[in-house]
Enzyme design. Structure first.
Site, PDB file in Angstrom:
ATOM      1  N   CYS A  85      -6.631  -1.550  -6.883  1.00 27.12           N
ATOM      2  CA  CYS A  85      -5.725  -1.063  -6.026  1.00 27.12           C
ATOM      3  C   CYS A  85      -6.084   0.644  -5.290  1.00 27.12           C
ATOM      4  O   CYS A  85      -6.493   1.422  -6.597  1.00 27.12           O
ATOM      5  CB  CYS A  85      -4.005  -1.486  -6.414  1.00 27.12           C
ATOM      6  SG  CYS A  85      -3.348  -0.490  -5.654  1.00 27.12           S
ATOM      7  N   GLU A 108      -5.624  -2.254 -17.006  1.00 29.33           N
ATOM      8  CA  GLU A 108      -5.789  -1.200 -15.890  1.00 29.33           C
ATOM      9  C   GLU A 108      -6.022   0.082 -16.748  1.00 29.33           C
ATOM     10  O   GLU A 108      -7.012   1.141 -16.411  1.00 29.33           O
ATOM     11  CB  GLU A 108      -4.259  -0.951 -15.261  1.00 29.33           C
ATOM     12  CG  GLU A 108      -4.381   0.554 -14.470  1.00 29.33           C
ATOM     13  CD  GLU A 108      -2.777   1.111 -13.624  1.00 29.33           C
ATOM     14  OE1 GLU A 108      -2.122   0.226 -13.282  1.00 29.33           O
ATOM     15  OE2 GLU A 108      -2.973   2.528 -14.626  1.00 29.33           O
TER      16      GLU A 108
HETATM   17 FE1  F3S Z   1      -1.245  -0.861  -6.745  1.00 31.41          FE
HETATM   18 FE2  F3S Z   1       0.796   0.414  -6.862  1.00 31.41          FE
HETATM   19 FE3  F3S Z   1       0.706  -2.167  -6.213  1.00 31.41          FE
HETATM   20  S1  F3S Z   1      -0.757   0.709  -8.015  1.00 31.41           S
HETATM   21  S2  F3S Z   1      -0.962  -2.584  -7.539  1.00 31.41           S
HETATM   22  S3  F3S Z   1       0.258  -0.750  -5.375  1.00 31.41           S
HETATM   23  S4  F3S Z   1       1.831  -1.573  -8.436  1.00 31.41           S
END
Ligand code: F3S
Length: 282
Positions: A94, A124
């Site tokens: 992400c 993560e």
């Molecule tokens: Fe990215 Fe936020 Fe979703 S970090 S994976 S948009 S919870």
């Protein structure tokens, strides 16, 4: 009985993006391996399984010529290990996680020791720590830092899905301890925008609702944070599917609030709302 969905519930931007990329690759290749689960949600993972997606736990287990990195991302050593085996990489990390990884790398390059407010066992956080190149630590308890000698140059980051108010408390505690002569602290706000808005919307609804149902994986960090935020304000239950709804919870309730974690599929949310609209006969 009224049912209200919180704003911005279900799949977040990063999960939608990662799923679209993964499904494309899986269809093109007739199946593909992912390093770790793409999302912490059993229903979504079962559906991906049907497309030939197989989860491997580490690089040594990869059997195919391509591997998909999940939205949680990985550290540079893992990327090198994959490349050294000649395996192609499809990276769905992400962009918000990438931002935290970049912050950790820059802090490390500038000689800072990185303190990450996050769960050290979460993929993560392990990835972000990797980008800090061994010059960092991750914890959810500021007290843990009493056990180590803190250097004078400290960078502070948060796991993207943590509750902003708790990160601020954490930062205050560290600041009190770390502000010694010549100390330098750098704080980078790495909380995900999507999560911030979702938490605020869930909290607003919980303050008005007689019951909150939070839909998501029992092992999903951002789902559990929604439960923690709503619980002090109203009766709150974490459910993975509509089948987990207990009719007893609904008795005498006027407003029922529904929210969902970032890896909860829209069809799972719809099934919960349908079940609430038509309570099962007793
Ligand atoms: Fe990215 Fe936020 Fe979703 S970090 S994976 S948009 S919870």
């Amino acid at each position: 009985m009224r049912i209200e969905r919180a704003e911005g519930l279900g799949f977040c931007f990063g999960v939608k993006r990662a799923l679209a990329i993964l499904e494309d690759v899986a269809r093109q290749k007739g199946g593909v391996e992912t390093l770790g689960a793409l999302v912490h949600n059993q229903q979504v993972m079962s559906r991906l399984n049907g497309l030939g997606v197989r989860v491997v736990k580490d690089v040594a287990e990869i059997a195919g010529d391509t591997v998909v990195i999940s939205s949680h991302g990985v550290g540079p050593k893992v990327l090198s290990a994959i490349k050294s085996r000649g395996i192609g990489i499809v990276d769905t990390t992400c962009p918000f996680v990438q931002r935290a990884q970049t912050a950790a790398r820059r802090l490390s390059e500038a000689g800072f020791f990185t303190v990450i407010y996050g769960d050290v066992n979460h993929p993560e956080v392990k990835g972000i720590l990797g980008w800090a190149e061994g010059k960092g630590i991750a914890t959810l308890s500021a007290g843990d830092l009493d056990k180590i000698e803190l250097p004078r140059h400290i960078g502070l980051l948060s796991q993207t899905t943590q509750v902003p108010a708790r990160f601020i408390d954490f930062v205050k505690t560290i600041t009190e301890r770390a502000l010694v002569k010549d100390a330098e602290l750098r704080l980078v706000d790495t909380v995900c925008h999507d999560i911030r808005q979702r938490q605020a919307a869930a909290l607003d609804l919980a303050r008005r609702a007689d019951l909150m149902l939070v839909i998501g994986g029992h092992h999903s960090a951002n789902t559990r944070h929604l439960v923690d935020l709503c619980s002090p304000h109203t009766e709150t239950h974490l459910i993975e599917t509509a089948a987990e709804i207990n009719s007893g919870w609904l008795a005498g309730k006027d407003l029922i609030g529904v929210t969902a974690g970032a890896s909860t599929a829209p069809e799972t949310i719809d099934a919960v709302v349908r079940r609430l609209e038509k309570p099962a006969p007793r």
